[in-house]
Write a protein that holds these residues in place. Sequence first.
Motif, PDB file in Angstrom:
ATOM      1  N   ASN A  96       0.833  -1.206   0.000  1.00 34.93           N
ATOM      2  CA  ASN A  96       0.000   0.000   0.000  1.00 34.93           C
ATOM      3  C   ASN A  96       0.865   1.252   0.000  1.00 34.93           C
ATOM      4  OD1 ASN A  96      -2.023   1.817   0.174  1.00 34.93           O
ATOM      5  ND2 ASN A  96      -2.722   1.234   2.210  1.00 34.93           N
ATOM      6  N   LYS A  97       0.857   1.962  -1.105  1.00 40.04           N
ATOM      7  CA  LYS A  97       1.641   3.187  -1.197  1.00 40.04           C
ATOM      8  C   LYS A  97       0.776   4.420  -0.951  1.00 40.04           C
ATOM      9  CE  LYS A  97       4.956   1.038  -4.312  1.00 40.04           C
ATOM     10  NZ  LYS A  97       5.611   1.057  -5.628  1.00 40.04           N
ATOM     11  N   SER A  98      -0.462   4.195  -0.572  1.00 41.18           N
ATOM     12  CA  SER A  98      -1.367   5.309  -0.296  1.00 41.18           C
ATOM     13  C   SER A  98      -2.142   5.033   0.989  1.00 41.18           C
ATOM     14  CB  SER A  98      -2.333   5.517  -1.464  1.00 41.18           C
ATOM     15  OG  SER A  98      -1.642   5.830  -2.641  1.00 41.18           O
ATOM     16  N   ILE A  99      -1.427   4.962   2.085  1.00 38.97           N
ATOM     17  CA  ILE A  99      -2.059   4.681   3.372  1.00 38.97           C
ATOM     18  C   ILE A  99      -2.972   5.823   3.779  1.00 38.97           C
ATOM     19  CG2 ILE A  99      -1.623   4.238   5.822  1.00 38.97           C
ATOM     20  CD1 ILE A  99       1.018   2.996   5.028  1.00 38.97           C
ATOM     21  N   PHE A 100      -2.534   7.046   3.476  1.00 33.33           N
ATOM     22  CA  PHE A 100      -3.308   8.223   3.862  1.00 33.33           C
ATOM     23  C   PHE A 100      -3.924   8.879   2.630  1.00 33.33           C
ATOM     24  CE2 PHE A 100       0.241   7.578   6.759  1.00 33.33           C
ATOM     25  CZ  PHE A 100      -0.436   7.408   7.956  1.00 33.33           C
ATOM     26  N   ARG A 101      -5.072   9.505   2.823  1.00 39.95           N
ATOM     27  CA  ARG A 101      -5.771  10.111   1.691  1.00 39.95           C
ATOM     28  C   ARG A 101      -5.063  11.365   1.179  1.00 39.95           C
ATOM     29  NH1 ARG A 101      -9.358   7.884   4.892  1.00 39.95           N
ATOM     30  NH2 ARG A 101      -9.572   9.662   6.292  1.00 39.95           N
ATOM     31  N   ASP A 102      -4.409  12.085   2.076  1.00 37.43           N
ATOM     32  CA  ASP A 102      -3.695  13.285   1.657  1.00 37.43           C
ATOM     33  C   ASP A 102      -2.347  12.882   1.053  1.00 37.43           C
ATOM     34  OD1 ASP A 102      -3.464  16.343   1.842  1.00 37.43           O
ATOM     35  OD2 ASP A 102      -1.598  15.655   2.756  1.00 37.43           O
ATOM     36  N   LYS A 103      -2.106  13.255  -0.196  1.00 39.93           N
ATOM     37  CA  LYS A 103      -0.907  12.767  -0.889  1.00 39.93           C
ATOM     38  C   LYS A 103       0.382  13.308  -0.270  1.00 39.93           C
ATOM     39  CE  LYS A 103      -0.761  16.262  -4.590  1.00 39.93           C
ATOM     40  NZ  LYS A 103      -0.835  16.465  -6.053  1.00 39.93           N
ATOM     41  N   LYS A 104       0.334  14.527   0.260  1.00 42.84           N
ATOM     42  CA  LYS A 104       1.527  15.089   0.885  1.00 42.84           C
ATOM     43  C   LYS A 104       1.863  14.328   2.168  1.00 42.84           C
ATOM     44  CE  LYS A 104       3.439  19.609   2.147  1.00 42.84           C
ATOM     45  NZ  LYS A 104       3.130  21.046   2.317  1.00 42.84           N
ATOM     46  N   LEU A 105       0.840  13.974   2.918  1.00 42.03           N
ATOM     47  CA  LEU A 105       1.023  13.202   4.143  1.00 42.03           C
ATOM     48  C   LEU A 105       1.539  11.807   3.810  1.00 42.03           C
ATOM     49  CD1 LEU A 105       0.552  13.398   7.233  1.00 42.03           C
ATOM     50  CD2 LEU A 105      -1.706  12.411   6.856  1.00 42.03           C
ATOM     51  N   ASN A 106       1.020  11.244   2.734  1.00 39.33           N
ATOM     52  CA  ASN A 106       1.439   9.907   2.316  1.00 39.33           C
ATOM     53  C   ASN A 106       2.909   9.887   1.903  1.00 39.33           C
ATOM     54  OD1 ASN A 106      -0.112   7.397   2.155  1.00 39.33           O
ATOM     55  ND2 ASN A 106       0.688   7.303   0.088  1.00 39.33           N
ATOM     56  N   LYS A 107       3.329  10.930   1.214  1.00 39.25           N
ATOM     57  CA  LYS A 107       4.726  11.024   0.785  1.00 39.25           C
ATOM     58  C   LYS A 107       5.656  11.132   1.987  1.00 39.25           C
ATOM     59  CE  LYS A 107       7.744  13.641  -2.336  1.00 39.25           C
ATOM     60  NZ  LYS A 107       7.821  14.785  -3.286  1.00 39.25           N
ATOM     61  N   LEU A 108       5.233  11.877   3.003  1.00 42.53           N
ATOM     62  CA  LEU A 108       6.035  12.016   4.212  1.00 42.53           C
ATOM     63  C   LEU A 108       6.115  10.683   4.955  1.00 42.53           C
ATOM     64  CD1 LEU A 108       7.618  13.946   6.054  1.00 42.53           C
ATOM     65  CD2 LEU A 108       5.474  14.442   7.244  1.00 42.53           C
ATOM     66  N   TRP A 109       5.011   9.925   4.934  1.00 39.98           N
ATOM     67  CA  TRP A 109       5.004   8.623   5.611  1.00 39.98           C
ATOM     68  C   TRP A 109       5.992   7.656   4.949  1.00 39.98           C
ATOM     69  CZ3 TRP A 109       4.202   6.346   9.912  1.00 39.98           C
ATOM     70  CH2 TRP A 109       4.086   4.953   9.981  1.00 39.98           C
ATOM     71  N   GLU A 110       6.078   7.701   3.633  1.00 43.17           N
ATOM     72  CA  GLU A 110       7.046   6.854   2.928  1.00 43.17           C
ATOM     73  C   GLU A 110       8.463   7.170   3.403  1.00 43.17           C
ATOM     74  OE1 GLU A 110       6.690   6.880  -1.312  1.00 43.17           O
ATOM     75  OE2 GLU A 110       4.517   6.684  -1.265  1.00 43.17           O
TER      76      GLU A 110
END
Length: 315
Positions: A96-110
């Motif tokens: 899952n490369k999109s755990i969060f709905r906000d793409k900026k938040l998801n990129k930070l999580w990666e």
Amino acid sequence: MAKLNLLWSKAVVRLSEPKLKSLFSELKLHDKLEITYKHEKVGGKDKDGLKEAELRNKLTQIMKNYNLLDQADAVDDPSKYQAHKAMNVASDKYINKSIFRDKKLNKLWEKAEHAGFTAEELDTLKEEFLHHQNKIDQYYSLLHDVKNGPNEDAHENSIDENLDRFNEIDRAEESSKTKDYIDKANLIRDQSKDIKEGFDKLVVLTAKGPSSKDFVEPKVQGLWRIALDSNFTADELESLKVELIHYENRLLKLRHLQADTALNEEKYRIHKKAVGSKPVEESFIKDQIKKHTRKVEKIHLDIESRILERHGGEL
């Protein structure tokens, strides 16, 4: 672990692709927690079994979230663990490369996932990220109430691309504003500020990971780590990071000049032996090195002194 492989094998024939991606991410994180616990148990920790019970409850909650509670007995029965394909051979499509709905938040999580945190630290950090996603969801919900909502793709965009929308509320005709409308407009403004500050906090937390590396040069990365532990505001850190980027560029240029001189040292020696004097090129480059060295040292001392002043300590 075997019990997670069993649970995964049951899930792949029952859940949709989006849910499988989400489950895969949660099981991988839980697997890390189980491995950490196993090492701790060997070391004599958790004699009262509280940690083991906590992990069991976490796994039960995961099964509940994905309607897999009927597999609870099988998961607790080691005799049923065999002959199930391991999770780590799952196709990349389940990562899952999109755990969060906000793409900026998801990129930070990666970035956080590769920052060297322990499984427990990552689990705690994920709670912070989820809390922030909830704030974003509340923001959009309120925005929907006031303005009939954003378009259907709003959640796919970064929050930064939408925060300015509430300003349009202030441009509405005064006669159309009710007290409730104005209160909600003010709340939107407050929430947008809170979201920005919350994201800045997550950026700092992520950057503190042992393996997190924002700069190539160790000297610059060292200054940045001290700055992260100092009492700078998020805006000040952002400004300081820009300064450090410029500083690193100068430092890398100096390293290039020094390397170039070292590579040509033999050529300069032969030239001097043949004509009895230094080549003009050598003198020019060495003058450039001295000039850049002075500039780099001055920049370093300036930035270092400002960081230490806010850090309250010494290197």
